[in-house]
Write a protein that holds these residues in place. Structure first.
Motif, PDB file in Angstrom:
ATOM      1  N   ALA A  93       0.810  -1.219   0.000  1.00 63.42           N
ATOM      2  CA  ALA A  93       0.000   0.000   0.000  1.00 63.42           C
ATOM      3  C   ALA A  93       0.841   1.265   0.000  1.00 63.42           C
ATOM      4  O   ALA A  93       0.314   2.369  -0.087  1.00 63.42           O
ATOM      5  CB  ALA A  93      -0.940   0.014   1.212  1.00 63.42           C
ATOM      6  N   GLY A  94       2.172   1.127   0.114  1.00 61.98           N
ATOM      7  CA  GLY A  94       3.036   2.295   0.094  1.00 61.98           C
ATOM      8  C   GLY A  94       3.132   3.025   1.410  1.00 61.98           C
ATOM      9  O   GLY A  94       3.559   4.184   1.451  1.00 61.98           O
ATOM     10  N   LEU A  95       2.773   2.366   2.512  1.00 64.36           N
ATOM     11  CA  LEU A  95       2.868   2.996   3.828  1.00 64.36           C
ATOM     12  C   LEU A  95       4.226   2.705   4.459  1.00 64.36           C
ATOM     13  O   LEU A  95       4.832   1.665   4.204  1.00 64.36           O
ATOM     14  CB  LEU A  95       1.763   2.476   4.739  1.00 64.36           C
ATOM     15  CG  LEU A  95       0.367   3.038   4.463  1.00 64.36           C
ATOM     16  CD1 LEU A  95      -0.677   2.237   5.196  1.00 64.36           C
ATOM     17  CD2 LEU A  95       0.296   4.491   4.868  1.00 64.36           C
ATOM     18  N   PRO A  96       4.703   3.611   5.331  1.00 56.00           N
ATOM     19  CA  PRO A  96       6.005   3.400   5.987  1.00 56.00           C
ATOM     20  C   PRO A  96       5.912   2.344   7.076  1.00 56.00           C
ATOM     21  O   PRO A  96       4.816   1.906   7.452  1.00 56.00           O
ATOM     22  CB  PRO A  96       6.321   4.771   6.575  1.00 56.00           C
ATOM     23  CG  PRO A  96       4.969   5.364   6.846  1.00 56.00           C
ATOM     24  CD  PRO A  96       4.095   4.894   5.721  1.00 56.00           C
ATOM     25  N   ASN A  97       7.073   1.954   7.588  1.00 56.78           N
ATOM     26  CA  ASN A  97       7.086   0.973   8.669  1.00 56.78           C
ATOM     27  C   ASN A  97       6.752   1.620  10.002  1.00 56.78           C
ATOM     28  O   ASN A  97       6.108   1.019  10.855  1.00 56.78           O
ATOM     29  CB  ASN A  97       8.459   0.297   8.748  1.00 56.78           C
ATOM     30  CG  ASN A  97       8.448  -0.905   9.677  1.00 56.78           C
ATOM     31  OD1 ASN A  97       7.441  -1.609   9.770  1.00 56.78           O
ATOM     32  ND2 ASN A  97       9.542  -1.147  10.362  1.00 56.78           N
ATOM     33  N   THR A  98       7.184   2.854  10.205  1.00 55.55           N
ATOM     34  CA  THR A  98       6.865   3.613  11.408  1.00 55.55           C
ATOM     35  C   THR A  98       6.484   5.021  11.002  1.00 55.55           C
ATOM     36  O   THR A  98       6.815   5.481   9.916  1.00 55.55           O
ATOM     37  CB  THR A  98       8.056   3.681  12.378  1.00 55.55           C
ATOM     38  OG1 THR A  98       9.185   4.257  11.698  1.00 55.55           O
ATOM     39  CG2 THR A  98       8.434   2.286  12.864  1.00 55.55           C
ATOM     40  N   GLY A  99       5.787   5.727  11.904  1.00 54.82           N
ATOM     41  CA  GLY A  99       5.331   7.064  11.571  1.00 54.82           C
ATOM     42  C   GLY A  99       4.013   6.988  10.846  1.00 54.82           C
ATOM     43  O   GLY A  99       3.345   5.964  10.826  1.00 54.82           O
ATOM     44  N   SER A 112       6.997  -3.094   0.454  1.00 59.39           N
ATOM     45  CA  SER A 112       7.747  -2.287   1.415  1.00 59.39           C
ATOM     46  C   SER A 112       7.132  -2.556   2.789  1.00 59.39           C
ATOM     47  O   SER A 112       5.992  -2.159   3.058  1.00 59.39           O
ATOM     48  CB  SER A 112       7.685  -0.792   1.084  1.00 59.39           C
ATOM     49  OG  SER A 112       8.523  -0.048   1.955  1.00 59.39           O
ATOM     50  N   TYR A 113       7.863  -3.256   3.628  1.00 55.08           N
ATOM     51  CA  TYR A 113       7.356  -3.721   4.927  1.00 55.08           C
ATOM     52  C   TYR A 113       6.806  -2.555   5.729  1.00 55.08           C
ATOM     53  O   TYR A 113       7.471  -1.530   5.921  1.00 55.08           O
ATOM     54  CB  TYR A 113       8.485  -4.412   5.680  1.00 55.08           C
ATOM     55  CG  TYR A 113       8.060  -5.108   6.946  1.00 55.08           C
ATOM     56  CD1 TYR A 113       7.384  -6.321   6.900  1.00 55.08           C
ATOM     57  CD2 TYR A 113       8.343  -4.571   8.192  1.00 55.08           C
ATOM     58  CE1 TYR A 113       7.006  -6.984   8.059  1.00 55.08           C
ATOM     59  CE2 TYR A 113       7.970  -5.221   9.356  1.00 55.08           C
ATOM     60  CZ  TYR A 113       7.302  -6.426   9.283  1.00 55.08           C
ATOM     61  OH  TYR A 113       6.932  -7.073  10.433  1.00 55.08           O
ATOM     62  N   GLY A 117       0.711   0.015   8.018  1.00 55.92           N
ATOM     63  CA  GLY A 117      -0.392  -0.604   7.297  1.00 55.92           C
ATOM     64  C   GLY A 117      -1.164  -1.572   8.169  1.00 55.92           C
ATOM     65  O   GLY A 117      -2.402  -1.655   8.089  1.00 55.92           O
ATOM     66  N   ILE A 118      -0.458  -2.311   9.026  1.00 53.18           N
ATOM     67  CA  ILE A 118      -1.118  -3.250   9.933  1.00 53.18           C
ATOM     68  C   ILE A 118      -1.904  -2.497  11.005  1.00 53.18           C
ATOM     69  O   ILE A 118      -2.994  -2.912  11.398  1.00 53.18           O
ATOM     70  CB  ILE A 118      -0.090  -4.194  10.570  1.00 53.18           C
ATOM     71  CG1 ILE A 118       0.634  -4.986   9.480  1.00 53.18           C
ATOM     72  CG2 ILE A 118      -0.752  -5.126  11.569  1.00 53.18           C
ATOM     73  CD1 ILE A 118      -0.277  -5.818   8.599  1.00 53.18           C
ATOM     74  N   LYS A 119      -1.358  -1.378  11.463  1.00 50.03           N
ATOM     75  CA  LYS A 119      -2.097  -0.558  12.443  1.00 50.03           C
ATOM     76  C   LYS A 119      -3.405  -0.050  11.844  1.00 50.03           C
ATOM     77  O   LYS A 119      -4.445  -0.020  12.515  1.00 50.03           O
ATOM     78  CB  LYS A 119      -1.227   0.614  12.892  1.00 50.03           C
ATOM     79  CG  LYS A 119      -0.029   0.223  13.737  1.00 50.03           C
ATOM     80  CD  LYS A 119       0.794   1.466  14.085  1.00 50.03           C
ATOM     81  CE  LYS A 119       2.056   1.085  14.866  1.00 50.03           C
ATOM     82  NZ  LYS A 119       2.886   2.282  15.171  1.00 50.03           N
ATOM     83  N   LEU A 120      -3.355   0.381  10.585  1.00 50.03           N
ATOM     84  CA  LEU A 120      -4.566   0.843   9.917  1.00 50.03           C
ATOM     85  C   LEU A 120      -5.573  -0.288   9.805  1.00 50.03           C
ATOM     86  O   LEU A 120      -6.765  -0.109  10.080  1.00 50.03           O
ATOM     87  CB  LEU A 120      -4.215   1.385   8.530  1.00 50.03           C
ATOM     88  CG  LEU A 120      -5.396   1.752   7.624  1.00 50.03           C
ATOM     89  CD1 LEU A 120      -6.299   2.790   8.282  1.00 50.03           C
ATOM     90  CD2 LEU A 120      -4.890   2.260   6.273  1.00 50.03           C
TER      91      LEU A 120
END
Length: 270
Positions: A93-99, A112-113, A117-120
């Motif tokens: 999805a193109g989201l960062p790992n943190t932030g 891109s790990y 994305g998992i938090k969302l």
């Protein structure tokens, strides 16, 4: 001894039967032994558990993994509402790992790990089910699979069962009392419990057959030497892939499902 790891717990699965082996100490300071009942922080190994839970929701018709999550969770902006559960579980999805940031627009799917994305997706699951993550997973995953020692939040019995973290010199580094469920990082479990989950995931237990196959089907090809890839140029493609919640590694003509987990350098890692 070479890595100065005080304690180790492992589960061996043979023909669906689980055998748990324990070695060393759960805490070097108190000399308490590591046993089959010792609970460890599994960190990111909670991500596949969330993936399985999402596929259970999909099997029950409560979520479509190819529909933008904005349909299920109001208030998302900046492109977040366009991400699908399939993208979030395959880290495309193109989201960062943190932030926090809006999805990056890729010309084609790219791994891109992403813990974000998992938090969302956790928020989406909580909105659909109407329950906090721990409560839903207790009902949908832990109880049906007899994962009686597992939790995404601290339990009082962990006071005598949870392993302590240890630093690189083997010294005791204490332990966390995790108060809030985080699908991306807060799973606490035993090797035996996680083995029961692995068996269920591979067999597709409780899942619609088509969705069970998707969990272990390659969704995106990985790039060699690249884990968090958002700001890096595209690299050479590897023979390995990511499924829905699990990495898929090809070795000698066979495919192995796997995942990693590490909360920080002084606590437990898998």
């Amino acid at each position: 001894e070479q890595a100065i790891v005080p304690g180790l717990q492992m589960a061996v699965i043979e023909h669906g039967q689980i055998r748990v082996l324990s070695f060393g100490e759960a805490d070097v300071q108190s000399d308490s032994p590591d046993t089959a009942e010792t609970v460890f922080e599994a960190a990111s190994l909670g991500k596949p558990v969330l993936a399985y839970a999402v596929l259970k929701l999909a099997s029950d018709g409560q979520i479509d993994i190819d529909v933008p999550v904005g349909r299920y969770l109001d208030g998302l902006t900046g492109g977040l509402e366009k991400a699908t559960a399939r993208q979030l579980l395959s880290h495309t999805a193109g989201l960062p790992n943190t932030g926090s940031a809006a999805p990056v627009t890729f010309s084609e799917p790219r791994f891109s790990y992403s813990g974000e994305g998992i938090k969302l997706l956790q928020r989406v699951v909580e909105r659909i089910t109407g329950h906090p993550l721990q409560e839903y997973l207790e009902r949908a995953v832990f109880k049906p699979l007899a994962m009686t020692s597992s939790s995404f939040i601290w339990r009082e019995d962990y006071a005598i069962r949870k392993a302590f973290g240890h630093g690189y010199t083997g010294n005791s580094a204490g332990r966390n009392r995790i108060p809030n469920a985080q699908a991306a990082s807060s799973l606490e479990t035993t090797a035996g419990d996680y083995a029961r989950f692995m068996i269920a995931a591979v067999r597709g237990q409780g899942l619609a057959p088509a969705l069970a196959r998707e969990m272990l089907r390659p969704q995106v090809t990985l790039e060699e030497g690249c884990v968090v890839c958002l700001d890096r140029p595209r690299g050479k493609l590897s023979p390995h892939h990511w499924g829905l919640g699990l990495g898929l590694e090809k070795v000698g003509g066979r495919t192995f499902a796997w995942h990693w987990g590490d909360n920080n350098q002084t606590m437990q890692s898998y």
